[in-house]
Design a protein around this motif. Structure first.
Motif, PDB file in Angstrom:
ATOM      1  N   GLU A 241      45.122  30.969  41.402  1.00 31.10           N
ATOM      2  CA  GLU A 241      43.999  31.096  40.470  1.00 31.10           C
ATOM      3  C   GLU A 241      44.106  32.352  39.595  1.00 31.10           C
ATOM      4  O   GLU A 241      43.666  32.329  38.450  1.00 31.10           O
ATOM      5  N   ALA A 242      44.684  33.433  40.118  1.00 31.42           N
ATOM      6  CA  ALA A 242      44.689  34.710  39.378  1.00 31.42           C
ATOM      7  C   ALA A 242      46.100  35.174  39.068  1.00 31.42           C
ATOM      8  O   ALA A 242      46.328  36.379  38.863  1.00 31.42           O
ATOM      9  N   LYS A 243      47.024  34.246  38.960  1.00 30.21           N
ATOM     10  CA  LYS A 243      48.390  34.618  38.610  1.00 30.21           C
ATOM     11  C   LYS A 243      48.410  35.217  37.199  1.00 30.21           C
ATOM     12  O   LYS A 243      47.853  34.649  36.258  1.00 30.21           O
ATOM     13  N   GLY A 244      49.026  36.357  37.071  1.00 30.73           N
ATOM     14  CA  GLY A 244      49.065  37.044  35.783  1.00 30.73           C
ATOM     15  C   GLY A 244      47.895  38.003  35.587  1.00 30.73           C
ATOM     16  O   GLY A 244      47.872  38.754  34.598  1.00 30.73           O
ATOM     17  N   GLU A 245      46.908  37.955  36.482  1.00 29.78           N
ATOM     18  CA  GLU A 245      45.767  38.873  36.382  1.00 29.78           C
ATOM     19  C   GLU A 245      46.102  40.190  37.111  1.00 29.78           C
ATOM     20  O   GLU A 245      47.060  40.291  37.877  1.00 29.78           O
ATOM     21  N   SER A 246      45.279  41.195  36.862  1.00 24.70           N
ATOM     22  CA  SER A 246      45.462  42.486  37.522  1.00 24.70           C
ATOM     23  C   SER A 246      45.099  42.384  39.003  1.00 24.70           C
ATOM     24  O   SER A 246      44.519  41.382  39.456  1.00 24.70           O
TER      25      SER A 246
ATOM     26  N   ASP B  72      50.624  41.388  46.093  1.00 23.98           N
ATOM     27  CA  ASP B  72      49.337  41.792  45.538  1.00 23.98           C
ATOM     28  C   ASP B  72      48.227  40.848  45.989  1.00 23.98           C
ATOM     29  O   ASP B  72      47.107  41.282  46.300  1.00 23.98           O
ATOM     30  N   SER B  73      48.497  39.556  46.033  1.00 22.71           N
ATOM     31  CA  SER B  73      47.479  38.590  46.446  1.00 22.71           C
ATOM     32  C   SER B  73      47.157  38.756  47.931  1.00 22.71           C
ATOM     33  O   SER B  73      45.982  38.636  48.337  1.00 22.71           O
ATOM     34  N   ILE B  74      48.156  39.048  48.739  1.00 25.19           N
ATOM     35  CA  ILE B  74      47.922  39.273  50.171  1.00 25.19           C
ATOM     36  C   ILE B  74      47.055  40.514  50.366  1.00 25.19           C
ATOM     37  O   ILE B  74      46.093  40.500  51.141  1.00 25.19           O
ATOM     38  N   ARG B  75      47.359  41.580  49.648  1.00 21.37           N
ATOM     39  CA  ARG B  75      46.569  42.812  49.757  1.00 21.37           C
ATOM     40  C   ARG B  75      45.163  42.600  49.211  1.00 21.37           C
ATOM     41  O   ARG B  75      44.197  43.160  49.725  1.00 21.37           O
ATOM     42  N   ALA B  76      45.031  41.804  48.151  1.00 20.88           N
ATOM     43  CA  ALA B  76      43.715  41.534  47.575  1.00 20.88           C
ATOM     44  C   ALA B  76      42.817  40.826  48.583  1.00 20.88           C
ATOM     45  O   ALA B  76      41.614  41.112  48.676  1.00 20.88           O
ATOM     46  N   VAL B  77      43.376  39.897  49.348  1.00 19.19           N
ATOM     47  CA  VAL B  77      42.606  39.197  50.377  1.00 19.19           C
ATOM     48  C   VAL B  77      42.154  40.183  51.455  1.00 19.19           C
ATOM     49  O   VAL B  77      41.001  40.159  51.897  1.00 19.19           O
TER      50      VAL B  77
ATOM     51  N   VAL C 251      27.903  38.122  35.368  1.00 18.78           N
ATOM     52  CA  VAL C 251      27.752  39.426  36.026  1.00 18.78           C
ATOM     53  C   VAL C 251      28.837  40.396  35.585  1.00 18.78           C
ATOM     54  O   VAL C 251      28.570  41.572  35.308  1.00 18.78           O
ATOM     55  N   LYS C 252      30.050  39.902  35.471  1.00 15.94           N
ATOM     56  CA  LYS C 252      31.168  40.794  35.176  1.00 15.94           C
ATOM     57  C   LYS C 252      32.324  40.001  34.590  1.00 15.94           C
ATOM     58  O   LYS C 252      32.494  38.821  34.908  1.00 15.94           O
ATOM     59  N   THR C 253      33.096  40.671  33.764  1.00 15.55           N
ATOM     60  CA  THR C 253      34.317  40.092  33.226  1.00 15.55           C
ATOM     61  C   THR C 253      35.478  40.963  33.631  1.00 15.55           C
ATOM     62  O   THR C 253      35.470  42.175  33.368  1.00 15.55           O
ATOM     63  N   VAL C 254      36.481  40.363  34.255  1.00 18.94           N
ATOM     64  CA  VAL C 254      37.674  41.085  34.692  1.00 18.94           C
ATOM     65  C   VAL C 254      38.879  40.324  34.151  1.00 18.94           C
ATOM     66  O   VAL C 254      39.153  39.198  34.590  1.00 18.94           O
ATOM     67  N   GLY C 255      39.597  40.957  33.224  1.00 19.81           N
ATOM     68  CA  GLY C 255      40.746  40.269  32.641  1.00 19.81           C
ATOM     69  C   GLY C 255      40.319  39.049  31.866  1.00 19.81           C
ATOM     70  O   GLY C 255      39.432  39.102  31.000  1.00 19.81           O
ATOM     71  N   ASN C 256      40.906  37.895  32.184  1.00 17.04           N
ATOM     72  CA  ASN C 256      40.587  36.642  31.489  1.00 17.04           C
ATOM     73  C   ASN C 256      39.482  35.859  32.172  1.00 17.04           C
ATOM     74  O   ASN C 256      39.115  34.771  31.702  1.00 17.04           O
ATOM     75  N   HIS C 257      38.936  36.375  33.256  1.00 18.04           N
ATOM     76  CA  HIS C 257      37.941  35.631  34.014  1.00 18.04           C
ATOM     77  C   HIS C 257      36.552  36.228  33.840  1.00 18.04           C
ATOM     78  O   HIS C 257      36.371  37.448  33.802  1.00 18.04           O
ATOM     79  N   VAL C 258      35.588  35.300  33.755  1.00 18.24           N
ATOM     80  CA  VAL C 258      34.181  35.686  33.735  1.00 18.24           C
ATOM     81  C   VAL C 258      33.594  35.326  35.109  1.00 18.24           C
ATOM     82  O   VAL C 258      33.811  34.211  35.599  1.00 18.24           O
TER      83      VAL C 258
END
Length: 239
Positions: free
Chosen positions: A133-138, A191-196, A229-236
């Protein structure tokens, strides 16, 4: 009183000459000299200067090396009259420099304890969904997507497990498109593993957001009606 003093000096001189054996002629010459009121020690010295010289010669011949010195200054008085040299002030003792104490390195903070505990298999599924879902995102964007999944677990509107939320079917399709198109089957990045792992600590719940979408590619008009509530990168992120 002054004349009496001069007379006493003259008599003392006569007695001294008689004691050391002066010739009669010399003694007679001294005794015949009359001290008058105007006489002074200087005048007496001038009158009997030759006699004093003769006395010194006779003393030298007799082996007597004593010399009469009138009004010789006292050495102790001369020394006290000299200017005293000030002694240099004692230098202050050097202050020892304080020893440098090397501070001990601060202990690293212990990792936060996860507020939600899931199995290793479920954690792997969770990380693969975040990657798809967040590939290419920060990294921040990946943590935000994982937070939405956990907020759905806590919400009564969605299933109460991570696996149930990820595999939820809405209508005739899965709630998450990567489950629908198979992208979730690809391995997760570090990064995705650490994000979880970070999202599981529940430090930031994004104000309990339960939706996220990309406004550039979203096809459901209903999702755009949700409170943003918030926008981060390309996601709202909305609730």
């Amino acid at each position: 009183m002054k004349n009496t003093y001069f007379k006493k000096v003259a008599v003392a001189c006569v007695a001294t000459f008689a004691f050391i054996g002066i010739h009669n002629s010399t003694v007679e010459a001294i005794t015949q000299y009359e001290v008058v009121n105007v006489d002074s020690l200087v005048d007496i010295g001038q009158a009997y200067g030759p006699i004093m010289n003769e006395l010194n010669k006779e003393n030298n011949q007799n082996g007597d090396q004593k010399e009469i010195i009138l009004n010789k200054p006292d050495p102790a008085v001369e020394q006290s009259a000299e200017t005293k040299v000030e002694e240099p002030a004692a230098s202050e003792p050097e202050t020892a420099e304080p020893e440098m104490v090397t501070p001990e390195p601060a202990a690293e903070p212990a990792p936060a304890t996860p507020a939600v505990t899931i199995s290793t298999q479920e954690k792997d599924l969770f990380a693969r969904l975040v990657e798809a879902e967040a590939k290419g995102e920060s990294y921040e964007g990946k943590v935000a997507v994982a937070t939405v999944v956990l907020n759905r677990v806590d919400s009564p509107e969605f299933p109460d497990t991570v696996t149930g939320v990820i595999n939820e079917v809405v209508g005739d399709a899965y709630a998450f498109s990567p489950v629908q198109n198979g992208e979730i089957n690809k391995p997760a990045s570090d990064d995705s593993i650490r994000a979880v792992e970070e999202a599981l600590t529940r430090q930031d719940r994004l104000n309990d957001c339960i939706y996220f979408y990309n406004p550039e590619i979203a096809t459901d008009s209903w999702i755009t009606t949700r409170e943003v509530v918030k926008t981060v990168g390309n996601h709202v992120f909305a609730k």
